[in-house]
Design a protein around this motif. Structure first.
Motif, mmCIF file in Angstrom:
data_model
loop_
_atom_site.group_PDB
_atom_site.id
_atom_site.type_symbol
_atom_site.label_atom_id
_atom_site.label_comp_id
_atom_site.label_asym_id
_atom_site.label_seq_id
_atom_site.Cartn_x
_atom_site.Cartn_y
_atom_site.Cartn_z
ATOM 1 N N MET A 288 0.874 -1.175 0.000
ATOM 2 C CA MET A 288 0.000 0.000 0.000
ATOM 3 C C MET A 288 0.908 1.221 0.000
ATOM 4 S SD MET A 288 -3.254 0.975 2.405
ATOM 5 C CE MET A 288 -2.316 1.560 3.799
ATOM 6 N N GLU A 290 1.938 5.005 0.045
ATOM 7 C CA GLU A 290 1.415 6.227 0.660
ATOM 8 C C GLU A 290 1.064 7.280 -0.390
ATOM 9 O OE1 GLU A 290 -0.041 9.030 2.832
ATOM 10 O OE2 GLU A 290 0.581 7.180 3.833
ATOM 11 N N SER A 321 -10.813 4.578 -2.976
ATOM 12 C CA SER A 321 -10.494 4.802 -1.565
ATOM 13 C C SER A 321 -11.701 5.339 -0.801
ATOM 14 C CB SER A 321 -9.336 5.795 -1.437
ATOM 15 O OG SER A 321 -9.060 6.059 -0.074
ATOM 16 N N THR A 328 -5.258 6.765 6.489
ATOM 17 C CA THR A 328 -4.716 5.559 5.870
ATOM 18 C C THR A 328 -5.232 4.285 6.528
ATOM 19 O OG1 THR A 328 -2.703 6.722 5.226
ATOM 20 C CG2 THR A 328 -2.561 4.335 5.390
ATOM 21 N N VAL A 331 -8.278 2.594 5.110
ATOM 22 C CA VAL A 331 -8.072 1.871 3.851
ATOM 23 C C VAL A 331 -7.446 0.512 4.151
ATOM 24 C CG1 VAL A 331 -7.110 2.002 1.539
ATOM 25 C CG2 VAL A 331 -7.728 4.107 2.749
ATOM 26 N N GLU A 332 -6.476 0.493 5.040
ATOM 27 C CA GLU A 332 -5.860 -0.766 5.485
ATOM 28 C C GLU A 332 -6.915 -1.730 6.002
ATOM 29 O OE1 GLU A 332 -2.577 -0.891 8.208
ATOM 30 O OE2 GLU A 332 -1.810 1.016 7.480
ATOM 31 N N VAL A 439 3.471 -1.041 4.079
ATOM 32 C CA VAL A 439 2.932 0.314 3.932
ATOM 33 C C VAL A 439 4.118 1.262 3.806
ATOM 34 C CG1 VAL A 439 1.457 2.102 4.911
ATOM 35 C CG2 VAL A 439 0.985 -0.308 5.401
ATOM 36 N N ASP A 506 -3.284 4.396 -1.113
ATOM 37 C CA ASP A 506 -4.313 4.411 -0.072
ATOM 38 C C ASP A 506 -5.346 5.522 -0.288
ATOM 39 O OD1 ASP A 506 -2.411 6.337 0.428
ATOM 40 O OD2 ASP A 506 -2.238 5.937 2.570
ATOM 41 N N HIS A 507 -4.912 6.664 -0.827
ATOM 42 C CA HIS A 507 -5.831 7.788 -1.048
ATOM 43 C C HIS A 507 -5.113 8.835 -1.887
ATOM 44 C CE1 HIS A 507 -3.353 9.723 1.988
ATOM 45 N NE2 HIS A 507 -3.681 8.783 2.866
#
Length: 652
Positions: A288, A290, A321, A328, A331-332, A439, A506-507
């Protein structure tokens, strides 16, 4: 002679009567009771009036700080359908309660006013960066906000200096007020403390009972307090900061969906019965990245060379997302559990509120089936409460800042290149089939100009220089993340063991002003509720699902992160009642499940579905299963999340 004596007696009587009349004070009948009442209660009336005035002034300043608009604050007080004056009464009651506790008139102001003002300032900054107001649960991770302050200071140094100065002045004023001004406040007699306590405590307790937004309240309705938990920005705008903040306190309580019972869970069927594992168990690596996003989507901006050629050449689709610019951990949560934030209270953060014991996750399932499960993130283990959450999720090893070797930095944070080498190192040292979740950290915002002295890209645009430099800093980070994926794929191609890699953002990044300058957004952050075509623009992040045997899986489309376990297990040849059964069937009908919108497989849009009286059966079944597994009585756990067969032994 006799007449003379009589005249003398009469004269003496007149003198006595005159003297008595002169000494007697005539009785004046009061024409009104007001002066007498005010004489007896004047001090109390003045005290009550002063308390209400201070409460109104405080609420006005708080709302002005939160809204950032004098006119909007005036409208909040003038419009009859806004609970502004209910807020004033609430603050006044809180003043009186604290006055009674500490025994001095207006002592409560010295406690409540600084606290509310500080919360208002924090709310303003959070809304600026993330677009969300301040929630009570935000204080569960206040430590990580402090850790990120250096990055925020670099991005907005003058604002940061102003905030620090303001907080310093506020603390100094509080200390001075407590040590000096408090001594001058009049002491309250026991009777005065008692009536304040008798008036404030029951009223505040009653008001607290109104904050359960899940149940209807006639009184709350009469006060024009309307909980809007599905749209928190409107919730805070309509109800005001103090009441909206209070309404969010009970959000840690998750109510059971309508119809939840054992019979309803037993009625849900899965097309997959039991777990089936392939003969060759592939390694599965999820990265994932960042804030990974395609910066070439910014209008009127040209970036050279292409910052993400690897992702573009191996694209599988997009991850939709549930967040923008931050959060974050939410999303995880979806990517690791196959559960959706759409079924949880608005503003909740599962990592902080709900994960207290082992629960069904992709890691727990694979660990039970003989996989070694690892997580890696080059920051502190307490960040987003990851250390205990990962343990509950089934990760046997978590490599964090506390136990990782030094990772070379690029800019202010650990580089994606160093993280990629750490992933390869840990994978090469693992004998058993591996499930790893990584991550990254390097491209965390904000994106201050000049972040990389050795930038390898150029940005052509007509936006202001500062915004252009911020875009360059971000694009450079995207390029490094893309190179990290290329290195991981190159390594995987040389392996004998089948390896599946999932890479996604993630976004979108919290770019801020560049969004406005380029015309991509009207404000720093987009609204939570907008047409689907706009949501796709503001929530899609690139997704790559790739295998060293078959290359990229294509045409996945746009999917919620909750579907990633289903996609990965399907690619690995693993069958599971929930992940490749119920979840896969749900994906065929609704590939995007967001709290505000459902996207059908044909691209259709169902807005505000969660507020409708009837919900699509597939969505209802998924929500029931999620509640049962996370909060309920586990009626379906054995069937949908079965334990491993007795003949399956851990490998390695």
């Amino acid at each position: 002679m006799t007449e003379t004596r009589q005249r003398s007696r009469l004269q003496r009587r007149k003198i006595k009567v005159s003297s008595a009349s002169a000494n007697r004070v005539p009785a004046v009948r009061p024409s009104s009771h007001v002066p007498s009442f005010f004489t007896r209660h004047g001090d109390k009336i003045i005290s009550v009036a002063l308390t209400l005035f201070i409460a109104a002034a405080l609420v006005f300043v708080v709302e002005l700080t939160v809204r950032g608009s004098f006119q909007a604050t005036l409208d909040f007080f003038r419009q009859p359908f806004r609970p502004s004056w209910a807020t004033v009464a609430l603050i006044a009651l809180l003043f009186w309660l604290l006055d009674a506790v500490f025994g001095r008139a207006h002592n409560g102001v010295l406690i409540v006013a600084p606290l509310l003002l500080l919360l208002a300032v924090v709310n303003h900054q959070k809304a600026f960066y993330l677009g969300d107001p301040l929630y009570p649960t935000d204080f569960l991770y206040s430590r990580q906000i402090i850790e990120l302050l250096p990055l925020l200071v670099r991005d907005r140094p003058w604002t940061a200096a102003g905030i620090v100065l303001g907080i310093t002045v506020l603390i100094a004023a509080l200390v001075w007020g407590w040590r000096t001004l408090r001594r001058r406040l009049p002491r309250l007699k026991p009777r005065a403390r008692l009536w304040r306590l008798a008036a404030a405590l029951p009223a505040l307790l009653f008001f607290g009972s109104l904050m359960d937004y899940a149940s209807f309240s006639w009184v709350r309705d009469r006060l024009q307090i309307v909980p809007m938990m599905w749209d928190q920005r409107e919730n805070y705008a309509s109800n005001g900061f103090a009441i909206a903040f209070a309404l969010n306190v009970p959000m840690a309580k998750v109510s059971a969906p309508v119809g939840y019972d054992e019979k309803a869970i037993q009625a849900i069927q899965s097309p997959v019965h039991g777990v089936t594992m392939p003969g060759e168990r592939p390694d599965i690596i999820m990265v994932m990245s960042e804030s990974f996003w395609d910066p070439t989507r910014l209008p009127n901006v040209s970036i050279s060379p292409d910052p993400m050629p690897t992702v573009r050449a191996n694209s599988s689709g997009y991850s939709f997302s549930p967040e923008f610019g931050g959060m974050t951990a939410n999303v995880e949560f979806e990517a690791l559990t196959g559960f959706s934030n759409a079924f949880l209270p608005y503003g909740s953060i599962p990592y902080q509120q709900y994960i207290r014991a082992p629960m069904p996750t992709l890691a727990n399932f694979l660990k039970q089936e003989g996989y070694e499960t690892r997580a890696v993130h080059p920051f502190a283990g307490w960040f987003w409460n990851r250390k205990p959450v990962y343990e509950a999720f089934g990760f046997e090893h978590f490599s964090s800042e506390e136990n990782l070797p030094y990772l070379e930095k690029r800019g202010p944070l650990a580089s994606d290149a160093a993280l990629t080498e750490q992933i390869i190192k840990e994978a090469d040292a693992t004998r058993a089939p591996l499930f790893m979740f990584a991550v990254s950290l390097q491209n965390h915002g904000p994106y201050e100009p000049g972040r990389y002295w050795d930038a390898t890209h150029t940005v052509s645009t007509d936006i202001p220089e500062k915004s252009m430099q911020s875009v360059l800093s971000y694009a450079e980070g995207v390029s490094d993340a893309d190179k990290g994926l290329a290195r991981l794929m190159e390594w995987a191609k040389s392996r004998d063991r089948r390896t599946i890699i999932a890479f996604f953002g993630d976004h979108l990044p919290p770019l801020g002003q560049p969004y406005i300058d380029t015309g991509y957004l009207k404000d720093m952050v987009p609204p939570k509720r907008e047409p689907l075509k706009d949501l796709l623009q503001h929530r899609e992040t690139p997704l790559v699902v790739w295998s060293n045997r078959d290359g990229p899986i294509q045409n996945i489309g746009t999917v919620s992160p909750a579907y990633l376990p289903s996609i990965l297990l399907g690619e690995a040849g693993i069958k599971h009642p929930y992940y490749t059964g119920v979840l896969s069937e749900m994906r065929k009908r609704f590939p995007v499940v967001d709290r505000h919108v459902l996207m059908g497989a044909d691209g259709s849009e169902t807005a505000d579905w969660s507020r409708a009286k009837e919900v699509a059966p597939d969505v209802s079944r998924l929500r029931l299963l999620q509640y049962d597994a996370m909060f309920g009585k586990k009626f379906g756990t054995d069937r949908f999340f079965p334990k491993p067969r007795q003949d399956v032994l851990p490998l390695g």
